[in-house]
Design a protein around this motif. Sequence first.
Motif, PDB file in Angstrom:
ATOM      1  N   GLN A  71      12.588   3.630  -7.243  1.00  0.00           N
ATOM      2  CA  GLN A  71      11.853   2.477  -6.724  1.00  0.00           C
ATOM      3  C   GLN A  71      11.344   2.795  -5.329  1.00  0.00           C
ATOM      4  O   GLN A  71      12.130   3.088  -4.427  1.00  0.00           O
ATOM      5  N   LEU A  72      10.037   2.706  -5.183  1.00  0.00           N
ATOM      6  CA  LEU A  72       9.412   3.005  -3.901  1.00  0.00           C
ATOM      7  C   LEU A  72       8.557   1.825  -3.459  1.00  0.00           C
ATOM      8  O   LEU A  72       8.224   0.954  -4.270  1.00  0.00           O
ATOM      9  N   SER A  73       8.200   1.810  -2.194  1.00  0.00           N
ATOM     10  CA  SER A  73       7.252   0.799  -1.744  1.00  0.00           C
ATOM     11  C   SER A  73       6.405   1.365  -0.620  1.00  0.00           C
ATOM     12  O   SER A  73       6.802   2.316   0.054  1.00  0.00           O
ATOM     13  N   VAL A  74       5.228   0.787  -0.470  1.00  0.00           N
ATOM     14  CA  VAL A  74       4.400   1.127   0.677  1.00  0.00           C
ATOM     15  C   VAL A  74       4.131  -0.166   1.446  1.00  0.00           C
ATOM     16  O   VAL A  74       4.010  -1.229   0.852  1.00  0.00           O
ATOM     17  N   VAL A  75       4.084  -0.036   2.755  1.00  0.00           N
ATOM     18  CA  VAL A  75       3.752  -1.182   3.592  1.00  0.00           C
ATOM     19  C   VAL A  75       2.503  -0.813   4.381  1.00  0.00           C
ATOM     20  O   VAL A  75       2.493   0.200   5.084  1.00  0.00           O
ATOM     21  N   VAL A  76       1.466  -1.594   4.173  1.00  0.00           N
ATOM     22  CA  VAL A  76       0.198  -1.304   4.835  1.00  0.00           C
ATOM     23  C   VAL A  76      -0.064  -2.402   5.864  1.00  0.00           C
ATOM     24  O   VAL A  76      -0.153  -3.574   5.511  1.00  0.00           O
ATOM     25  N   PRO A  77      -0.183  -2.032   7.135  1.00  0.00           N
ATOM     26  CA  PRO A  77      -0.407  -3.062   8.159  1.00  0.00           C
ATOM     27  C   PRO A  77      -1.775  -3.722   7.977  1.00  0.00           C
ATOM     28  O   PRO A  77      -2.701  -3.124   7.420  1.00  0.00           O
ATOM     29  N   ALA A  78      -1.863  -4.935   8.474  1.00  0.00           N
ATOM     30  CA  ALA A  78      -3.086  -5.720   8.284  1.00  0.00           C
ATOM     31  C   ALA A  78      -4.316  -4.996   8.817  1.00  0.00           C
ATOM     32  O   ALA A  78      -5.381  -5.024   8.190  1.00  0.00           O
ATOM     33  N   ARG A  79      -4.189  -4.305   9.956  1.00  0.00           N
ATOM     34  CA  ARG A  79      -5.398  -3.679  10.521  1.00  0.00           C
ATOM     35  C   ARG A  79      -5.894  -2.532   9.655  1.00  0.00           C
ATOM     36  O   ARG A  79      -7.083  -2.251   9.593  1.00  0.00           O
ATOM     37  N   THR A  80      -4.988  -1.860   8.941  1.00  0.00           N
ATOM     38  CA  THR A  80      -5.413  -0.801   8.025  1.00  0.00           C
ATOM     39  C   THR A  80      -5.968  -1.404   6.734  1.00  0.00           C
ATOM     40  O   THR A  80      -7.010  -0.985   6.238  1.00  0.00           O
ATOM     41  N   ALA A  81      -5.255  -2.408   6.205  1.00  0.00           N
ATOM     42  CA  ALA A  81      -5.671  -2.997   4.931  1.00  0.00           C
ATOM     43  C   ALA A  81      -6.994  -3.737   5.104  1.00  0.00           C
ATOM     44  O   ALA A  81      -7.924  -3.558   4.317  1.00  0.00           O
ATOM     45  N   GLY A  82      -7.056  -4.574   6.102  1.00  0.00           N
ATOM     46  CA  GLY A  82      -8.334  -5.184   6.463  1.00  0.00           C
ATOM     47  C   GLY A  82      -8.828  -6.301   5.566  1.00  0.00           C
ATOM     48  O   GLY A  82     -10.024  -6.612   5.592  1.00  0.00           O
ATOM     49  N   PHE A  83      -7.961  -6.910   4.775  1.00  0.00           N
ATOM     50  CA  PHE A  83      -8.427  -8.053   3.979  1.00  0.00           C
ATOM     51  C   PHE A  83      -8.508  -9.289   4.880  1.00  0.00           C
ATOM     52  O   PHE A  83      -7.566  -9.588   5.602  1.00  0.00           O
ATOM     53  N   PRO A  84      -9.649  -9.980   4.856  1.00  0.00           N
ATOM     54  CA  PRO A  84      -9.825 -11.122   5.757  1.00  0.00           C
ATOM     55  C   PRO A  84      -8.826 -12.241   5.453  1.00  0.00           C
ATOM     56  O   PRO A  84      -8.496 -12.491   4.294  1.00  0.00           O
ATOM     57  N   ARG A  85      -8.385 -12.879   6.511  1.00  0.00           N
ATOM     58  CA  ARG A  85      -7.361 -13.927   6.417  1.00  0.00           C
ATOM     59  C   ARG A  85      -7.663 -15.020   5.387  1.00  0.00           C
ATOM     60  O   ARG A  85      -6.743 -15.459   4.690  1.00  0.00           O
ATOM     61  N   PRO A  86      -8.915 -15.483   5.246  1.00  0.00           N
ATOM     62  CA  PRO A  86      -9.164 -16.551   4.258  1.00  0.00           C
ATOM     63  C   PRO A  86      -8.800 -16.153   2.824  1.00  0.00           C
ATOM     64  O   PRO A  86      -8.736 -17.003   1.946  1.00  0.00           O
ATOM     65  N   LEU A  87      -8.529 -14.870   2.584  1.00  0.00           N
ATOM     66  CA  LEU A  87      -8.133 -14.456   1.238  1.00  0.00           C
ATOM     67  C   LEU A  87      -6.648 -14.695   0.976  1.00  0.00           C
ATOM     68  O   LEU A  87      -6.186 -14.542  -0.148  1.00  0.00           O
ATOM     69  N   PHE A  88      -5.894 -15.057   2.051  1.00  0.00           N
ATOM     70  CA  PHE A  88      -4.450 -15.261   1.801  1.00  0.00           C
ATOM     71  C   PHE A  88      -3.861 -16.377   2.646  1.00  0.00           C
ATOM     72  O   PHE A  88      -2.666 -16.426   2.864  1.00  0.00           O
TER      73      PHE A  88
END
Length: 575
Positions: free
Chosen positions: A51-68
Motif C-alpha cells: 500500500q502506497l500513497s502520494v501527497v501532492v501539494p496544492a501549488r503543484t496540483a493546481g486545481f482551482p478551489r471552486p472544484l473542491f
Amino acid sequence: MKTDRDLARQLASIERRGYPAYKSLRGSYDMGGFTLSIDHVQGDPFAAPSQLSVVVPARTAGFPRPLFDAPHRKVALEDVLIRRFAQAASRVSFKVGGSGKSGLLATSRPGPEVLARSACEVSRDGLITLRFEAGLPAHGRTVDARACERMLLDLVPRCVDEALVCDDRALAVAQRAVDLADDQQAVRDELGRLGLVAFVADGSVLPRATGVSAKPLKGARPFASPASMRVTIDLPHRGPTSGMGIARGITLIVGGGYHGKSTLLRALQDGVYNHVAGDGRELVITDATAVKLRAEDGRPVHDADISLFIGDLPDGRDTHRFSTEDASGSTSQAAGVIEALEAGARALLVDEDTSATNFMVRDALMEAVVSGEHEPITPFVERVRDLWEQAGVSCVIVAGSSGAFFSVADAVIQMDRYEAHDITERVRRVCADLQAPQTPRAVGFALPQRERRVRIFGIKPQVRGGRRGSDARIKVRVRGLDEFSVGGGSVDVRLVEQLVDEEQTSALAQCVRCAAARGLLDGAHTAGDIVATLYAMIDERGWSAWSEHGDASCGLALPRPQELFAALNRWRATG
Ligand code: ADP
Ligand code: MG
C-alpha cells in the motif's frame, strides 16, 4: 524528510536480498514536487500488494478551489482524480515484470456511482492524497531493486503528472464533473423544497444493458414525464430541466408485466447516489435516506419490535422483541420496515417482485376463510397510510397484481411500454364506478418507542504470538457484494440492494471491526449511537479513522448510514 535519492540508495543496498528486505523502504520520500509514502509492504511477491500513497501539494496540483469548496464538489473532484490515476496506472501496470504481483500498479476503479473513497482525499487547502497499491518487483522471492527503482522513481511520478497535476484537459474533465455534481446537488436540495421523494429527468435512460451490467441499455426508450407530474428545476449549469416529480406520500407504480415498472423503481433506489455523466441516470435523484425493502427469508433478526405488522406468533413468541436466526418472508420484511425507520428513512421503496405477498396484502376471501385471530399479520397495505400520515414516511410501491393499494395511493403511475402515465384520476373514477371496497386502515398504529441496543457476539481478536488487545488483529474478510466477516461473525449483504460497490462492503467490515474494537457493540449502545460515532470519526479524521493500522489505504468507499444499520442488523455469529 528522505528524498528520492535516499530511496534509490536504499533500493541499491537491498538488491538481490530476500523479499522482506523491502520492509526497509517504509516511510516517506520527497520526490521533488510530491511526497511518496510506502505505508505497508507486502510479505512476499504473491501476497496482497503493498500500500502506497502520494501527497501532492496544492501549488503543484493546481486545481482551482471552486472544484473542491463544497462537500459534493470535493467528492466529484476526488472521483475524477481516482479515475484518472487508475487509467494512468493501468497504462504502466506490469511494465516491469517478475514473480507474483511484481509490477502491479493500481488504485480503485469506480463504477457508475460517484462515492467518497479512501483512494483519494483532497484537503480543505487542496492538498491531494492518492492511495494506490503496488506489487514490489521480485525475481522469485528476491528483491529486484532495479525494476523497483523504475517503478517508484519513473512510473509512479509519471502517473502523478498525468493524473494529479492540473493541465487544460484535466481542468476541463474536473470542471464538467463538478458542474454535474452541482446540478445533482441542486436537485437534491430542491426535493425538499418541492415536497418530492424523487425526480426523474426527462431523457434519462433507466434500464441497464443486462441484468449484471451497470452500463446503460443501448437503444432504450428515454424517460418522458407525464405532463401532470412534470416539474422544472432551474439547474445552475444545465439550466431549466424538466422531469417527473414523485411527490411525498404514497405512490403506486402499476402496469403490465415487462413494461418497465421494476426498472423505474431500481433507478429510484440507485438515485440515492450520484452517477457519472453518460450513465443515463445522472439526474435521477432520490431522497438520500430512501430504503429499498424486500423479503429476505432466512436472514437473522435481532430484537426488533415488529408488532406493528406481526401479532402473536403460533409458538407464542413476543413480537415486540422479535429475534430469529431464520426469518420468514413476512417477518423479514416487517423487520426491514422497522429497521429502515430506525435508520432514518424518509421513504420506502417496495417492489412486489421481491416482496412477501402475505406481508403486502390480504384479500377478503382469505380473510373469510382464515379468520383474523389465526392470522398474526397486519398487511403493509393497511399500515402504509399511517406510515405516511403519522410518521411522515413516504412509500413508492410497484404493485402490478393487486388493486388493494389503489385506495391508499396519492398518485398512480402506469408504465406502458416504458412510458410513464399519470393515471391517478382514472383510478379514482374506476374505483368509484365499480364501488370498489376501500382498503381498511388497521387500528393501533404505534411506532416502536423502545431504544434498541446492539449487542454483537463473536468478534474476538485473534491472538497471535501471545499478544492480545489491539484491534489490528481482528480478522476481516470481504467477499464482494455478497458477504463480509469480522472476527467470528459475518453479514450476508446479498439482498441489501442499495449496497452498490464492493468497496462499500469493505468499509462496512472496517466499520464493524472499528466499533467492536472500541467496545461499541457490547449491548450498551443503540444502533443510532454506534452509527453516529463511526461517521463522526470519519468526518473528523478522514479515512484513517476506519483503517486498521491507522494508515488508510485504497479500497474503501463510503456506505450510507442506512447500509451500516442494515449490516449491524444482519450480524450472524459463526465462531
Ligand atoms: P416489469 O417490472 O414491469 O415487469 P421491467 O422493469 O423488469 O418490467 O422491464 C422489463 C424489460 O424491459 C427489462 O429487460 C428492461 O431492461 C427493459 N426496459 C425497461 N425500461 C426500458 C426502456 N425505457 N427502454 C427499453 N427497454 C426497457
Ligand atoms: Mg417487475
